[in-house]
Design an enzyme around this catalytic site. Structure first.
Site, short mmCIF file in Angstrom:
data_model
loop_
_atom_site.label_atom_id
_atom_site.label_comp_id
_atom_site.label_asym_id
_atom_site.label_seq_id
_atom_site.Cartn_x
_atom_site.Cartn_y
_atom_site.Cartn_z
N LYS A 242 0.85 -1.20 0.00
CA LYS A 242 0.00 0.00 0.00
C LYS A 242 0.88 1.24 0.00
CE LYS A 242 -3.91 1.97 2.63
NZ LYS A 242 -4.71 1.86 3.88
N SER B 292 -9.84 1.88 2.98
CA SER B 292 -8.98 2.64 2.12
C SER B 292 -7.96 1.80 1.33
CB SER B 292 -8.22 3.66 2.95
OG SER B 292 -7.30 3.03 3.82
N SER C 153 -9.96 -0.54 7.13
CA SER C 153 -9.34 -0.35 5.81
C SER C 153 -8.64 -1.57 5.22
CB SER C 153 -8.35 0.81 5.85
OG SER C 153 -9.04 2.04 5.81
#
Lengths: 487, 96
Positions: free
Chosen positions: A81, A156, A180
């Site tokens: 990420k 997210s 997330s």
């Protein structure tokens, strides 16, 4: 599992690598080719560097040829990420603020993956600064759900979930502040683990809400989650909130811990707003556990309904404080329009941050401001205590708690333009962060429209070995996660 | 808790060092009033005698020995600076 090499699990690929049936370079080439073939549709990555990945893969193959292979992750491409630092690679948080930032060092988790021999592969898209539940808040582009390109992958960590589901990585890392990791995992038919707060170092993770943030893996199976957690867990002197706890052999625990377990079903998680198909899929999974001899007990988490409110006070307060560092001075976007240094702060921040980040900074600044602190922030921290106590009370009677991960399957892009509607997506995942507990989302079915459904298992603090064993008891006997999207 | 209608967005934006456009000002005010109205629900909870939780587990200060450790080179530390000269970050003039 699918015959395509890029859709195999870490465990399967580790066996093939060990048997010298494949090389890491072949595997990495297959992942790169797959990424180049589907990325135009999925848009999971902010950037990727094939030459860098292939160099790491060649180093892995050389180690193995020398008899120096480092274990099951050696030679496995793992996506990261874009809030976790990787030396020499961009680190953008999907924000214009950091569009040109290059990491001068590795996050601790990145270093640990390197020590395990993993091939660090690509920077994955997210909601800007990890604020959102759909990856639509990225300043660069919206990631699509590989099961339906008109729908969101969740967020997210939407890029991390979508890339894995699409075969563009063998595992990925994400971060989870209010859901997330678990929410996008549920929407994209993969396994997502949020470890206990403090189990995994946050050094090198761009901070959003420091008392809630935790890094964790996305994988295709629970066994793979155990392998990935093994590599990244453990105390780090560079993170003062990292805990000194003994790290057990998580993969071995999948075999040694056999139950039967006492599993709690909190009524507050099965009420209004829950999609009937999601409820039915989770109920079927609960029935499976019952068939294994597990005792299924109703439990109550009475303060659940206050979770979203507590979260949006505490998380925004911490975010307003953490994001004060983006001032246009030492790094990040600097406005060229400023008349003096104070104006430089105002304009650099106005130009660098997107709307959701601004909204949260404003809300967080408000709840911390003089005259409002006690009414909002302090009260939220007290209700947080009650939420945590709810879970600890439930654990006097049960070993783990089962809930849906999300109220509905993946929603359409643009469907939740109202911030409050988006915030309510996290209703089942937020409590875990507020209480600091480990939670895992695992695939448990599909809707009639073909969209993935996830169930959440919530464990006791630092008892990931038990949580993974309970999840594995279901996951190893079901093939939901072996289904792959048509791209 | 105070009524959320008294949200003075200009004061808050100034505290946050964030320049807002007139459109943002209007939009965020309305949206934040909505969010705060939802948060008002927390008033129902009896928190008498409840200790606040800042972290889910107790956090203790960590002391390290005062020993020099290798750090970033000047070049690496300044690599992301928006403007630099002679190993320093350039900023607008602060003092006349």
């Amino acid at each position: 599992m699918s015959s395509e090499i890029f859709n195999k699990s870490i465990a399967e690929l580790a066996a093939l690598l060990e048997a010298k049936a494949i090389t890491s370079v072949e595997l990495t080439r297959a992942v790169i080719a797959r990424t180049q073939a589907v990325e135009e549709k999925v848009k999971a990555f902010n950037s990727y560097d094939p030459a860098d990945a292939l160099a790491q893969a060649a180093a892995s193959d050389a180690r193995r040829a020398d008899g120096q292979a480092r274990g099951p992750l050696d030679g496995i491409p793992i996506g990261i990420k874009d809030v976790i630092a990787v030396t020499g690679q961009p680190l953008t948080a999907s924000s214009k603020m950091l569009a040109n930032f290059v990491s001068p060092y590795d996050a601790t988790v990145t270093q640990k993956l390197r020590q395990a021999g993993a091939v660090i592969w690509g920077r994955l898209n997210l909601d800007e600064f990890a604020m959102g539940s759909s990856t639509e808040n990225s300043a660069f582009h919206t990631t699509r759900n590989p099961y339906d390109l008109e729908r969101v992958p969740g967020g997210s960590s939407g890029g991390s979930a979508a890339a894995l589901a699409a075969g563009e990585a063998i595992a990925t890392l994400g971060s989870d502040t209010g859901g997330s990791i678990r929410q996008p995992a549920a929407l994209c038919n993969v396994v997502g683990l949020k470890p206990t707060y403090g189990l995994v170092s946050r050094f090198g993770l761009i901070a959003f809400a420091s008392s809630l943030d935790q890094i964790g893996p996305f994988t295709r199976t629970v066994e793979d989650a155990a392998i990935a957690l093994q590599a990244i867990a453990g105390h780090d002197e560079r993170d003062s909130t990292s805990f000194k706890v003994e790290i057990p052999d998580y993969r071995a625990a999948l075999k040694t811990k056999k139950g039967p377990w006492r599993l709690g079903i909190p009524k507050e998680y099965f009420g209004e707003g829950l999609d009937p198909e999601v409820a039915a899929a989770v109920q079927k999974a609960v029935d499976y556990y019952r068939s294994l001899g597990c005792e299924i007990k109703p439990v109550s988490l009475p303060h659940t309904e206050y979770g979203v409110g507590v979260y949006y006070i505490i998380a925004t307060a911490e975010c307003s404080s953490n994001l004060a560092r983006y001032d246009g001075i030492r790094y990040g976007h600097r406005s060229t329009e400023a008349k003096d240094v104070v104006d430089l702060y105002f304009k650099s921040r106005a130009e660098g941050f997107g709307p959701e980040v601004k909204r949260r900074i404003i809300l967080g600044t408000y709840v911390l401001s003089s005259g409002y602190y006690d009414a909002y922030y302090l009260r939220a921290q007290k209700v947080r205590t009650l939420i945590r106590q709810d879970f600890l009370n439930a654990y006097k009677e049960v070993d783990a708690i089962i809930t849906p991960t999300t109220p509905t399957p993946a929603f359409k892009r643009g469907a939740k333009a109202d911030p409050l509607a988006m915030y309510l997506c996290d209703v089942y995942t937020i409590g875990v962060n507020l209480a600091g507990l480990p939670g895992i989302s695992i695939p448990c079915g599909f809707s009639s429209g073909g969209l993935p459904i996830g169930m959440q298992l919530i464990g006791q603090p630092f008892q990931e070995a038990d949580l993974l064993a309970i999840a594995h008891a279901y996951d190893s006997k079901h093939d939901w996660s072996r289904k792959t999207p048509n791209l | 808790m105070s009524a959320p209608t008294d949200l003075n967005i200009d004061r808050i934006a100034t505290l946050a060092r964030l320049a807002l456009t007139p459109e943002e000002r209007e939009k965020f005010s309305a949206q934040l009033v909505d969010v705060l109205a939802n948060i008002e629900k927390l008033r129902e909870v009896d928190v008498t005698g409840v200790e606040p939780t800042a972290h889910a587990f107790p956090v203790y200060n960590v002391w390290a020995d005062d020993v020099a450790q290798p750090g970033l080179s000047v070049e690496d530390a300044l690599r992301n600076a928006p403007a630099q000269r002679d190993n320093m970050i350039v900023v607008p003039k602060v003092v006349e």
